[in-house]
Design a protein around this motif. Structure first.
Motif, PDB file in Angstrom:
ATOM      1  N   GLU A  17       0.826  -1.212   0.000  1.00 41.46           N
ATOM      2  CA  GLU A  17       0.000   0.000   0.000  1.00 41.46           C
ATOM      3  C   GLU A  17       0.859   1.262   0.000  1.00 41.46           C
ATOM      4  N   SER A  21       1.112   4.128  -3.054  1.00 43.64           N
ATOM      5  CA  SER A  21       0.887   5.565  -2.858  1.00 43.64           C
ATOM      6  C   SER A  21       2.080   6.384  -3.341  1.00 43.64           C
ATOM      7  N   SER A  24       1.986   7.336  -6.995  1.00 40.53           N
ATOM      8  CA  SER A  24       1.030   8.382  -7.367  1.00 40.53           C
ATOM      9  C   SER A  24       1.505   9.781  -6.996  1.00 40.53           C
ATOM     10  N   VAL A  90       0.482   5.535   4.556  1.00 37.74           N
ATOM     11  CA  VAL A  90       0.140   5.734   3.146  1.00 37.74           C
ATOM     12  C   VAL A  90       0.192   7.232   2.890  1.00 37.74           C
TER      13      VAL A  90
END
Length: 343
Positions: A17, A21, A24, A90
């Motif tokens: 996870e 992140s 992005s 995250v």
């Protein structure tokens, strides 16, 4: 360039996870250094999945705890700035952009706050509330701007690499090592800054049992930190211990009233049995209302009541044990539940 350093111990799903992140991020000038700290469940396959997307370096080493694993990663990092993250965070898409925007040439270290993601379980949200609320920790972990001194924590901390190496990185403390490092940064003449807009989603513990073990060790660490850095203990650090002693005292007083009711006139001692519970119930009601409003969920509000008591009393019990062993009996540093944390 920035180097993001993440120590990992048996948490491949969380690393997945976190790396997702990082893919992005709107600002891309960073590398990722994953340090596997002797895990039995490694995240090597997870890292391989992102090897063509991120500038990612994976290292496996024998278990030595999170602080020494961060030092291991820092020695191999290429960036001028080191960003220390826990594996259970995250990042929002603009995290790195927020960091880059706030960096200046006079700065040596920084940190940011944390929050609960909407997808977190109700228990995780309740635990997050208990760690950041004014009614539990005084808001000192919630990213307040008006602080005389700010001490970054390892879930979201940045430091210039030259300062990191000059200070020798993290100590061998198993708990409180991030605060110890922050104290040493300040003692070296630097003033870390809070970047309020460089925040992370922080999962923390997933159930109350694990949470109790964590905060118990945090209470122990507070005494250990005071021994290492005399004068750093503040009034707010004593409040969980006072709360714990107070709750126990009120329960005992109520029990005495119950015994007296059994052997004497019931109505005479009813007040002694019932009155001690009023402050506890009032505090629980405040937590329930405040958390329900903040989280927009009655369920999270209800769970925040036991989370608050676990947070305060777990810390309080650890603090009391450490005070007895270290201040009264003059023993060396120690931690609890060692088999449950980083071996």
């Amino acid at each position: 360039m920035f180097s993001i350093i993440v120590p990992v111990y048996n948490r491949p799903d969380e690393v997945d996870e976190l790396l997702e992140s990082l893919c992005s991020q709107t600002m891309k000038d960073f590398e990722v250094v994953i340090v596997e700290d002797g895990s039995e469940k490694t995240c090597k396959d997870v890292c391989d999945k992102y090897a063509d997307i991120l500038v990612l370096h994976y290292y496996y080493k024998e278990n030595s705890g999170p602080g020494q694993s961060r030092n291991y990663g820092a020695e191999r990092a290429q960036g001028d700035w080191l960003i220390i993250l826990d594996s259970d965070v995250v990042l929002p898409p603009d995290y790195m952009q927020a960091v880059e925007k706030n960096i200046n040439c006079q700065l040596a270290a920084f940190g940011g706050p944390d929050a609960a993601h909407p997808s977190f379980t109700p228990v995780q949200k309740a635990i997050s509330y208990s760690m950041t609320s004014f009614f539990t920790t005084g808001g000192i972990r919630g990213g307040k701007k008006k602080l005389d001194k700010f001490y970054p924590r390892s879930f979201n901390m940045g430091i210039r690499k030259d300062v990191y190496l000059q200070l020798g990185g993290f100590s061998k403390m198993r708990f409180g090592e991030d605060i110890d490092f922050s104290y040493r940064i300040v003692e070296a003449g630097h003033q870390p800054q809070l970047f309020p807009d460089a925040w992370v989603w922080h999962k923390r513990r997933t159930d109350f049992r694990k949470f109790f073990r964590q905060v118990y060790n945090s209470g122990i660490a507070r005494i250990n930190l005071e021994k290492r850095h005399p004068g750093t203990m503040k009034l707010v650090h004593l409040l969980p211990m006072v709360f714990t002693v107070g709750v126990i005292a009120m329960i005992l007083i109520s029990a005495v009233g119950r015994v007296l009711m059994h052997y004497d006139d019931v109505h005479r001692w009813y007040w002694l049995c019932a009155a001690p519970w009023l402050p506890i119930l009032l505090y629980s009601l405040v937590i329930l209302i405040d958390s329900t409003i903040q989280n927009k969920s009655l369920k999270v509000g209800l769970l925040s009541v036991p989370a608050a008591f676990v947070q305060l009393m777990g810390y309080g019990f650890g603090f009391i044990e450490a005070w007895w062993k270290r201040c009264v009996r003059k023993q060396d540093e120690f931690t609890a539940f060692e088999k449950n944390f980083y071996k």
